[in-house]
Write a protein that holds these residues in place. Structure first.
Motif, PDB file in Angstrom:
ATOM      1  N   PRO A  26       0.803  -1.227   0.000  1.00 13.87           N
ATOM      2  CA  PRO A  26       0.000   0.000   0.000  1.00 13.87           C
ATOM      3  C   PRO A  26       0.837   1.279   0.000  1.00 13.87           C
ATOM      4  O   PRO A  26       0.293   2.375  -0.090  1.00 13.87           O
ATOM      5  N   MET A  27       2.153   1.146   0.086  1.00 16.85           N
ATOM      6  CA  MET A  27       2.999   2.344   0.087  1.00 16.85           C
ATOM      7  C   MET A  27       3.086   2.926  -1.319  1.00 16.85           C
ATOM      8  O   MET A  27       3.247   2.206  -2.290  1.00 16.85           O
ATOM      9  N   THR A  28       2.969   4.228  -1.388  1.00 15.54           N
ATOM     10  CA  THR A  28       3.123   4.948  -2.641  1.00 15.54           C
ATOM     11  C   THR A  28       3.718   6.303  -2.327  1.00 15.54           C
ATOM     12  O   THR A  28       4.100   6.566  -1.194  1.00 15.54           O
ATOM     13  N   GLU A  29       3.772   7.156  -3.318  1.00 19.86           N
ATOM     14  CA  GLU A  29       4.336   8.484  -3.111  1.00 19.86           C
ATOM     15  C   GLU A  29       3.273   9.529  -3.422  1.00 19.86           C
ATOM     16  O   GLU A  29       2.499   9.369  -4.354  1.00 19.86           O
ATOM     17  N   ILE A  30       3.247  10.572  -2.601  1.00 24.55           N
ATOM     18  CA  ILE A  30       2.392  11.715  -2.897  1.00 24.55           C
ATOM     19  C   ILE A  30       3.288  12.927  -3.110  1.00 24.55           C
ATOM     20  O   ILE A  30       4.449  12.942  -2.689  1.00 24.55           O
ATOM     21  N   GLY A  31       2.718  13.919  -3.745  1.00 22.01           N
ATOM     22  CA  GLY A  31       3.417  15.180  -3.931  1.00 22.01           C
ATOM     23  C   GLY A  31       2.432  16.319  -3.769  1.00 22.01           C
ATOM     24  O   GLY A  31       1.234  16.173  -4.052  1.00 22.01           O
ATOM     25  N   TYR A  32       2.928  17.443  -3.295  1.00 22.25           N
ATOM     26  CA  TYR A  32       2.098  18.627  -3.114  1.00 22.25           C
ATOM     27  C   TYR A  32       3.024  19.830  -2.990  1.00 22.25           C
ATOM     28  O   TYR A  32       4.237  19.682  -2.834  1.00 22.25           O
ATOM     29  N   VAL A  33       2.441  21.007  -3.061  1.00 25.57           N
ATOM     30  CA  VAL A  33       3.211  22.233  -2.871  1.00 25.57           C
ATOM     31  C   VAL A  33       2.955  22.713  -1.448  1.00 25.57           C
ATOM     32  O   VAL A  33       1.798  22.882  -1.046  1.00 25.57           O
ATOM     33  N   GLY A  34       4.023  22.909  -0.685  1.00 25.46           N
ATOM     34  CA  GLY A  34       3.903  23.346   0.705  1.00 25.46           C
ATOM     35  C   GLY A  34       3.198  24.683   0.809  1.00 25.46           C
ATOM     36  O   GLY A  34       3.506  25.608   0.065  1.00 25.46           O
ATOM     37  N   ARG A  35       2.257  24.773   1.725  1.00 21.28           N
ATOM     38  CA  ARG A  35       1.461  26.003   1.854  1.00 21.28           C
ATOM     39  C   ARG A  35       2.287  27.179   2.323  1.00 21.28           C
ATOM     40  O   ARG A  35       1.995  28.316   1.987  1.00 21.28           O
ATOM     41  N   ARG A  36       3.327  26.946   3.091  1.00 19.05           N
ATOM     42  CA  ARG A  36       4.161  28.037   3.587  1.00 19.05           C
ATOM     43  C   ARG A  36       5.430  28.210   2.757  1.00 19.05           C
ATOM     44  O   ARG A  36       5.833  29.322   2.458  1.00 19.05           O
ATOM     45  N   SER A  37       6.049  27.095   2.391  1.00 17.32           N
ATOM     46  CA  SER A  37       7.326  27.176   1.675  1.00 17.32           C
ATOM     47  C   SER A  37       7.147  27.433   0.187  1.00 17.32           C
ATOM     48  O   SER A  37       8.023  27.984  -0.460  1.00 17.32           O
ATOM     49  N   GLY A  38       6.014  26.988  -0.362  1.00 13.24           N
ATOM     50  CA  GLY A  38       5.808  27.105  -1.806  1.00 13.24           C
ATOM     51  C   GLY A  38       6.634  26.112  -2.605  1.00 13.24           C
ATOM     52  O   GLY A  38       6.650  26.152  -3.829  1.00 13.24           O
ATOM     53  N   ARG A  39       7.309  25.186  -1.915  1.00 10.51           N
ATOM     54  CA  ARG A  39       8.143  24.197  -2.589  1.00 10.51           C
ATOM     55  C   ARG A  39       7.384  22.888  -2.779  1.00 10.51           C
ATOM     56  O   ARG A  39       6.525  22.533  -1.976  1.00 10.51           O
ATOM     57  N   GLU A  40       7.757  22.173  -3.840  1.00 10.99           N
ATOM     58  CA  GLU A  40       7.169  20.860  -4.052  1.00 10.99           C
ATOM     59  C   GLU A  40       7.742  19.876  -3.048  1.00 10.99           C
ATOM     60  O   GLU A  40       8.952  19.847  -2.816  1.00 10.99           O
ATOM     61  N   VAL A  41       6.868  19.102  -2.451  1.00 10.03           N
ATOM     62  CA  VAL A  41       7.249  18.098  -1.461  1.00 10.03           C
ATOM     63  C   VAL A  41       6.791  16.743  -1.979  1.00 10.03           C
ATOM     64  O   VAL A  41       5.683  16.620  -2.499  1.00 10.03           O
ATOM     65  N   ARG A  42       7.631  15.751  -1.840  1.00  8.88           N
ATOM     66  CA  ARG A  42       7.279  14.375  -2.187  1.00  8.88           C
ATOM     67  C   ARG A  42       7.581  13.508  -0.974  1.00  8.88           C
ATOM     68  O   ARG A  42       8.630  13.675  -0.354  1.00  8.88           O
ATOM     69  N   LEU A  43       6.655  12.605  -0.658  1.00  9.67           N
ATOM     70  CA  LEU A  43       6.937  11.709   0.456  1.00  9.67           C
ATOM     71  C   LEU A  43       6.166  10.417   0.315  1.00  9.67           C
ATOM     72  O   LEU A  43       5.088  10.390  -0.292  1.00  9.67           O
ATOM     73  N   PRO A  44       6.720   9.331   0.868  1.00  3.48           N
ATOM     74  CA  PRO A  44       6.036   8.049   0.817  1.00  3.48           C
ATOM     75  C   PRO A  44       4.953   7.983   1.882  1.00  3.48           C
ATOM     76  O   PRO A  44       5.137   8.476   2.994  1.00  3.48           O
ATOM     77  N   VAL A  45       3.824   7.396   1.518  1.00  2.00           N
ATOM     78  CA  VAL A  45       2.708   7.228   2.449  1.00  2.00           C
ATOM     79  C   VAL A  45       2.024   5.892   2.167  1.00  2.00           C
ATOM     80  O   VAL A  45       2.205   5.314   1.096  1.00  2.00           O
ATOM     81  N   ALA A  46       1.239   5.431   3.109  1.00  3.84           N
ATOM     82  CA  ALA A  46       0.383   4.269   2.886  1.00  3.84           C
ATOM     83  C   ALA A  46      -0.940   4.798   2.360  1.00  3.84           C
ATOM     84  O   ALA A  46      -1.633   5.548   3.048  1.00  3.84           O
ATOM     85  N   PHE A  47      -1.273   4.454   1.137  1.00  2.00           N
ATOM     86  CA  PHE A  47      -2.490   4.944   0.482  1.00  2.00           C
ATOM     87  C   PHE A  47      -3.451   3.786   0.313  1.00  2.00           C
ATOM     88  O   PHE A  47      -3.113   2.757  -0.268  1.00  2.00           O
ATOM     89  N   LEU A  48      -4.651   3.949   0.827  1.00  2.00           N
ATOM     90  CA  LEU A  48      -5.679   2.912   0.713  1.00  2.00           C
ATOM     91  C   LEU A  48      -6.728   3.379  -0.282  1.00  2.00           C
ATOM     92  O   LEU A  48      -7.507   4.292   0.017  1.00  2.00           O
ATOM     93  N   PRO A  49      -6.772   2.796  -1.506  1.00  2.00           N
ATOM     94  CA  PRO A  49      -7.762   3.208  -2.493  1.00  2.00           C
ATOM     95  C   PRO A  49      -9.177   2.989  -1.977  1.00  2.00           C
ATOM     96  O   PRO A  49      -9.459   2.006  -1.285  1.00  2.00           O
ATOM     97  N   GLU A  50     -10.051   3.928  -2.327  1.00  2.00           N
ATOM     98  CA  GLU A  50     -11.442   3.856  -1.880  1.00  2.00           C
ATOM     99  C   GLU A  50     -12.290   4.680  -2.845  1.00  2.00           C
ATOM    100  O   GLU A  50     -12.120   5.894  -2.934  1.00  2.00           O
ATOM    101  N   GLY A  51     -13.182   4.035  -3.582  1.00  2.00           N
ATOM    102  CA  GLY A  51     -14.005   4.756  -4.550  1.00  2.00           C
ATOM    103  C   GLY A  51     -13.132   5.456  -5.575  1.00  2.00           C
ATOM    104  O   GLY A  51     -12.178   4.890  -6.087  1.00  2.00           O
TER     105      GLY A  51
END
Length: 106
Positions: A26-51
């Motif tokens: 279930p581990m995958t990677e997500i990415g987003y832009v930090g709300r304060r830093s404005g930098r792209e962040v990537r990190l591994p998370v456990a993602f459980l698909p649903e709908g």
């Protein structure tokens, strides 16, 4: 940066390539832009698909800050699913001591 954050950065450096490859269940990677830093962040998370989306459960939420980018009305993110990045929107939900980020693909 506290000790947990430094340790997480080191672990994420090792785990991220494995999560991207799909070899960690279930581990995958997500990415987003930090709300304060404005930098792209990537990190591994456990993602459980649903709908048409899924759920990311946040372990030790009071010791982590990344999920706070998705409080209130949430924020855009992408999730690596089946080898491709899928854009979506994440909203953090806190229930007592537990936190999850609900993801809807769009």
């Amino acid at each position: 940066m506290n000790l947990l954050q430094r340790a997480a950065r080191l672990v994420n450096t090792v785990v991220s390539p494995l999560a991207r490859s799909g070899r960690l269940g279930p581990m995958t990677e997500i990415g987003y832009v930090g709300r304060r830093s404005g930098r792209e962040v990537r990190l591994p998370v456990a993602f459980l698909p649903e709908g048409d989306g899924g759920v990311i459960r946040v372990e030790l939420p009071d010791r982590k800050t990344w999920w706070r980018n998705f409080t209130g009305e949430g924020a855009p993110l992408w999730v690596r699913v089946a080898g491709a990045d899928r854009p979506g929107h994440g909203v953090a939900v806190r229930d007592g001591r537990q936190v999850r980020v609900d993801v809807r693909f769009g």
